[in-house]
Scaffold this active site. Sequence first.
Site, PDB file in Angstrom:
ATOM      1  N   PRO A  25       0.837  -1.205   0.000  1.00 25.20           N
ATOM      2  CA  PRO A  25       0.000   0.000   0.000  1.00 25.20           C
ATOM      3  C   PRO A  25       0.869   1.251   0.000  1.00 25.20           C
ATOM      4  O   PRO A  25       1.825   1.342   0.769  1.00 25.20           O
ATOM      5  CB  PRO A  25      -0.787  -0.113   1.315  1.00 25.20           C
ATOM      6  CG  PRO A  25      -0.649  -1.541   1.740  1.00 25.20           C
ATOM      7  CD  PRO A  25       0.661  -2.009   1.219  1.00 25.20           C
ATOM      8  N   CYS A  27       0.440   5.459   0.036  1.00 24.11           N
ATOM      9  CA  CYS A  27      -0.417   6.642   0.091  1.00 24.11           C
ATOM     10  C   CYS A  27      -0.111   7.562  -1.083  1.00 24.11           C
ATOM     11  O   CYS A  27       1.050   7.854  -1.371  1.00 24.11           O
ATOM     12  CB  CYS A  27      -0.215   7.383   1.401  1.00 24.11           C
ATOM     13  SG  CYS A  27      -0.882   6.508   2.836  1.00 24.11           S
ATOM     14  N   ALA A  61      -3.603   2.988   2.155  1.00 20.07           N
ATOM     15  CA  ALA A  61      -4.332   3.134   3.410  1.00 20.07           C
ATOM     16  C   ALA A  61      -5.581   3.972   3.172  1.00 20.07           C
ATOM     17  O   ALA A  61      -5.496   5.150   2.825  1.00 20.07           O
ATOM     18  CB  ALA A  61      -3.437   3.794   4.464  1.00 20.07           C
ATOM     19  N   GLN A 103      -6.044  -1.722   2.028  1.00 19.03           N
ATOM     20  CA  GLN A 103      -5.618  -1.557   3.416  1.00 19.03           C
ATOM     21  C   GLN A 103      -6.585  -0.602   4.108  1.00 19.03           C
ATOM     22  O   GLN A 103      -6.754   0.538   3.679  1.00 19.03           O
ATOM     23  CB  GLN A 103      -4.193  -0.996   3.468  1.00 19.03           C
ATOM     24  CG  GLN A 103      -3.628  -0.897   4.870  1.00 19.03           C
ATOM     25  CD  GLN A 103      -2.258  -0.244   4.882  1.00 19.03           C
ATOM     26  OE1 GLN A 103      -2.129   0.948   4.619  1.00 19.03           O
ATOM     27  NE2 GLN A 103      -1.227  -1.038   5.174  1.00 19.03           N
ATOM     28  N   TYR A 186       0.018   4.505  13.471  1.00 24.02           N
ATOM     29  CA  TYR A 186      -1.380   4.871  13.357  1.00 24.02           C
ATOM     30  C   TYR A 186      -2.182   4.235  14.498  1.00 24.02           C
ATOM     31  O   TYR A 186      -1.620   3.602  15.376  1.00 24.02           O
ATOM     32  CB  TYR A 186      -1.897   4.526  11.959  1.00 24.02           C
ATOM     33  CG  TYR A 186      -1.161   5.327  10.890  1.00 24.02           C
ATOM     34  CD1 TYR A 186      -1.076   6.712  10.979  1.00 24.02           C
ATOM     35  CD2 TYR A 186      -0.519   4.699   9.825  1.00 24.02           C
ATOM     36  CE1 TYR A 186      -0.377   7.450  10.031  1.00 24.02           C
ATOM     37  CE2 TYR A 186       0.178   5.432   8.875  1.00 24.02           C
ATOM     38  CZ  TYR A 186       0.251   6.804   8.990  1.00 24.02           C
ATOM     39  OH  TYR A 186       0.946   7.534   8.059  1.00 24.02           O
ATOM     40  N   ARG A 234      -1.028  -5.572   8.863  1.00 23.73           N
ATOM     41  CA  ARG A 234       0.307  -4.965   8.753  1.00 23.73           C
ATOM     42  C   ARG A 234       0.766  -4.516  10.128  1.00 23.73           C
ATOM     43  O   ARG A 234       0.066  -3.779  10.828  1.00 23.73           O
ATOM     44  CB  ARG A 234       0.313  -3.788   7.777  1.00 23.73           C
ATOM     45  CG  ARG A 234       1.635  -3.011   7.832  1.00 23.73           C
ATOM     46  CD  ARG A 234       1.840  -2.058   6.668  1.00 23.73           C
ATOM     47  NE  ARG A 234       2.557  -2.735   5.584  1.00 23.73           N
ATOM     48  CZ  ARG A 234       3.200  -2.086   4.608  1.00 23.73           C
ATOM     49  NH1 ARG A 234       3.211  -0.770   4.583  1.00 23.73           N
ATOM     50  NH2 ARG A 234       3.824  -2.752   3.657  1.00 23.73           N
ATOM     51  N   LEU A 305      13.092  -1.652   0.910  1.00 24.46           N
ATOM     52  CA  LEU A 305      14.318  -1.616   0.129  1.00 24.46           C
ATOM     53  C   LEU A 305      14.638  -2.965  -0.516  1.00 24.46           C
ATOM     54  O   LEU A 305      15.765  -3.440  -0.489  1.00 24.46           O
ATOM     55  CB  LEU A 305      15.489  -1.128   0.991  1.00 24.46           C
ATOM     56  CG  LEU A 305      15.359   0.314   1.513  1.00 24.46           C
ATOM     57  CD1 LEU A 305      16.611   0.709   2.271  1.00 24.46           C
ATOM     58  CD2 LEU A 305      15.074   1.299   0.385  1.00 24.46           C
ATOM     59  N   GLY A 327       7.291  -1.258  -3.025  1.00 20.92           N
ATOM     60  CA  GLY A 327       6.664   0.036  -3.155  1.00 20.92           C
ATOM     61  C   GLY A 327       7.426   0.910  -4.113  1.00 20.92           C
ATOM     62  O   GLY A 327       7.088   1.039  -5.279  1.00 20.92           O
ATOM     63  N   ARG A 328       8.523   1.506  -3.638  1.00 17.25           N
ATOM     64  CA  ARG A 328       9.278   2.443  -4.461  1.00 17.25           C
ATOM     65  C   ARG A 328       9.778   1.812  -5.759  1.00 17.25           C
ATOM     66  O   ARG A 328       9.782   2.455  -6.813  1.00 17.25           O
ATOM     67  CB  ARG A 328      10.453   3.014  -3.662  1.00 17.25           C
ATOM     68  CG  ARG A 328      10.033   3.990  -2.562  1.00 17.25           C
ATOM     69  CD  ARG A 328      11.208   4.371  -1.681  1.00 17.25           C
ATOM     70  NE  ARG A 328      10.846   5.396  -0.708  1.00 17.25           N
ATOM     71  CZ  ARG A 328      10.266   5.144   0.464  1.00 17.25           C
ATOM     72  NH1 ARG A 328       9.965   3.896   0.794  1.00 17.25           N
ATOM     73  NH2 ARG A 328       9.976   6.131   1.301  1.00 17.25           N
TER      74      ARG A 328
END
Length: 371
Positions: A25, A27, A61, A103, A186, A234, A305, A327-328
């Site tokens: 996920p 944002c 999210a 998510q 969170y 998560r 990573l 992700g990245r």
Amino acid sequence: MTTAALFEPLSVRGVTFRNRLWVAPMCQYAIAKKDGVPGDWHLVHLGSMAAGGAGLVIAEASAVSPEGRISDVDTGLWNDAQAEAWTRIVRFIHSQGAAAGIQLAHAGRKASVWPAWGADRHGTMAEEDGGWQTVSATAVPFPGYDAPVALDAAGIDAVIRDFAAAARRAVGAGFDVVEIHAAHGYLLHQFLSPLSNHRTDEFGGSLENRARLLLSVVEAVRSAIADTVPLLVRFSATDYAPGGWDERQTATVAGWAAAAGADFFDISSGGNVSGVRIPLSPGYQVPLAASVKAEADVRVSAVGLITTAAQAELIVASGQADAVMLGRELMRDPHFPLRAAHELGVTLDYWPPQYLRAQWPEPEDRATSAA
């Protein structure tokens, strides 16, 4: 034909994922109308990764209530208009052969902040600018943010109901997988960690008490969705701070959550305490995932990573995790799974037909034809 652990299918309840390369996920802070309704950006962002060969695409999210948003430009799933908009996105993800997940989140004391980009201010958004009063386990602010209000019994019950209602909408919108966000500082993480939870009632103190809200949410969501729908959680496996949340507590609570109906655990880290040193390096969170997997005897994904096919393959093939989330790297290359298969010598049968001319090596019967 060459095989690789990364491209072996994985079944969880009633869903079989075509591989172990999953979209984490991410944002996007891209809801210009501030109504939580996803739009074209989300369709293209998530759809490109489904077309790129991912096994599971998890949407960002998405708040279970308006006050659960990190910022006012977050996606949500607290009403039917949002669910209807997600349906279009899910339909496209499915058309590309990937499973779709979402998510569900509540930001707690880290809500009502200026978005990470697109604004020239930081920290808590004041009510006159469109912000709202935040809530948490106790009235202790995240450093640099305004103080939250401690949730009372009625507020806690409302959070549990909101997660369940959002889960029902998610399944109604066609999502195959639901993930509960209990990481990154969170709301659910705020209850789990002794550094942010100073309560003296049944939701504070002992590990059992601090885990009570998460386990209640797991039970409520499990009851709200079909038995065939996988339920992920998560976790941040550590606060990176003395006396805080750590991997041993994570493993214990993961075991309890599994007994309550969760199926799979997405292991990340940090986010609840500022000013800590996070040991960033390639695959730095993989040992945390491996530890939770071994201690709790649960299935886990690793994230953080992970940037090469060989690295991802080693994580899965060695048994450190059952899947990897990217992700990245997927933002840099939405078609990373297709490229990874090539690098590992694996032939896939789910290349988009529009992209077949780009396969490696060039098929002999196409090599001399016009592009």
